[in-house]
Design a protein around this motif. Structure first.
Motif, short mmCIF file in Angstrom:
data_model
loop_
_atom_site.label_atom_id
_atom_site.label_comp_id
_atom_site.label_asym_id
_atom_site.label_seq_id
_atom_site.Cartn_x
_atom_site.Cartn_y
_atom_site.Cartn_z
N ASN A 257 2.70 -42.21 21.86
CA ASN A 257 3.82 -42.27 20.92
C ASN A 257 3.60 -41.27 19.79
O ASN A 257 2.63 -41.36 19.05
CB ASN A 257 3.93 -43.70 20.36
N ASN A 258 4.52 -40.31 19.67
CA ASN A 258 4.37 -39.29 18.64
C ASN A 258 5.52 -39.31 17.64
O ASN A 258 5.82 -38.30 17.00
CB ASN A 258 4.25 -37.90 19.27
N MET A 259 6.18 -40.46 17.51
CA MET A 259 7.20 -40.61 16.48
C MET A 259 6.53 -40.81 15.12
O MET A 259 5.64 -41.65 14.97
CB MET A 259 8.13 -41.79 16.78
N LYS A 260 6.97 -40.04 14.14
CA LYS A 260 6.40 -40.13 12.81
C LYS A 260 7.49 -40.09 11.75
O LYS A 260 8.64 -39.73 12.04
CB LYS A 260 5.39 -39.00 12.57
N LEU A 261 7.10 -40.43 10.53
CA LEU A 261 8.01 -40.42 9.40
C LEU A 261 7.61 -39.26 8.50
O LEU A 261 6.46 -39.18 8.06
CB LEU A 261 7.90 -41.75 8.64
N CYS A 262 8.54 -38.35 8.27
CA CYS A 262 8.25 -37.17 7.46
C CYS A 262 7.82 -37.59 6.06
O CYS A 262 8.50 -38.39 5.40
CB CYS A 262 9.46 -36.25 7.40
N ALA A 263 6.70 -37.04 5.59
CA ALA A 263 6.17 -37.38 4.27
C ALA A 263 7.04 -36.85 3.14
O ALA A 263 6.88 -37.27 1.99
CB ALA A 263 4.75 -36.83 4.12
N ASN A 264 8.00 -35.97 3.45
CA ASN A 264 8.85 -35.41 2.41
C ASN A 264 10.25 -36.01 2.40
O ASN A 264 10.70 -36.54 1.39
CB ASN A 264 8.95 -33.89 2.57
#
Length: 294
Positions: A257-264
């Motif tokens: 799973n490579n879904m992430k939440l952008c830190a910006n």
């Protein structure tokens, strides 16, 4: 994990244009525009982007974006993929027309466990009614417009209620759509933050995230196999909602799973590497510029 949708197929209908209209009692609905044309497409061919787009509509709502920004995102999603098919997603079976009443799953939209069929249909036919009559388990409806007749012929092997979801008269409440997108985003965040911050979470916070994920459930679709150029799984989705939910399930539980939440910008994205923090170079530059000013 092998992508279960790479050799899969399904079909849904989207119109060339949608609009928001209000009922006499003040509810806002998303409906096909009067001059819009229907088209059939396969949502599984772009399944990952379908899920990401749904999550990012919900993230806007979770992050308290302006009403105008949320509405723009909802309408963009619907224009790209069509309505969610809530009418067939909420009942215990998409063939509810064959029963004396509509029996409903536990859901966030309707509290009743059963409803009169015509009353239930009226929730999704807010402006113009179909030519429909029902008595007990016997019913009939008539379609006269050429485009609508073509859709009925195309999906003749599907439940009649699903075909009704493709009719020009069909609409879905805007606040229900926003609620559904927000619920999907909440499920993603529950999983993502649980594992990202695992070492720093106390047990109470862990329990909250687990409870959030426990709300993410649903009925699995059926499928059959067709012998095309190669054996192809054809998923019998009776709502786009169910298709998104199942694809999101596989994406969340994938070992890679490579879904992430952008830190910006707080946008959900597919990371090209495990340590990626930003959805784009632009977001990385903006984030670094903010740090420099501080």
């Amino acid at each position: 994990m092998k992508n279960p949708f790479e050799a899969a197929s399904s079909h849904w209908v989207r119109y060339s244009k949608y609009e928001c209209r209000k009922t006499a009692d003040g509810y806002e609905y998303v409906v096909p525009a009067k001059d819009a044309k229907p088209g059939v497409y396969d949502p599984l061919q772009d399944g990952q982007n379908l899920v990401l787009d749904a999550l990012n509509v919900g993230m806007l709502s979770m992050n308290k974006a302006s009403d105008a920004a949320v509405k723009s995102a909802v309408m963009d999603f619907v224009s790209r993929y069509g309505l969610l098919g809530l009418m067939t997603a909420i009942p215990t079976t998409p063939t509810f027309m064959d029963y004396e009443a509509v029996y409903l799953l536990k859901n966030q939209f309707i509290r009743d466990e059963t409803m009169d069929t015509e009353k239930y249909l009226s929730l999704f036919l807010p402006f113009e009614k179909l030519q429909f009559t029902k008595k007990g388990t016997h019913w009939r409806w008539d379609v006269s417009e050429r485009d609508m007749m073509a859709l009925e012929l195309t999906f003749h092997d599907k439940p009649e209620a699903q075909i009704m979801c493709f009719m020009r008269e069909y609409g879905e409440r805007y606040d229900w759509l926003v609620k559904q997108f927000k619920d999907w985003a909440f499920a993603f965040c529950s999983s993502y933050l649980y594992y990202r911050n695992s070492d720093a979470l106390d047990e109470d916070t862990r329990a909250i995230y687990r409870q959030g994920m426990a709300c993410f459930d649903g009925i699995a679709p059926t499928y059959h196999i067709e012998l095309r150029e190669k054996p192809t799984i054809v998923w019998d989705y009776h709502s786009l909602l169910l298709a998104v939910r199942m694809m999101l399930t596989f994406m969340l539980t994938d070992e890679k799973n490579n879904m992430k939440l952008c830190a910006n910008c707080q946008k959900v994205f597919l990371a090209s590497r495990p340590n990626a923090l930003f959805c784009s170079q632009r977001c990385k530059d903006q984030h670094n510029a903010k740090k420099g000013r501080n």
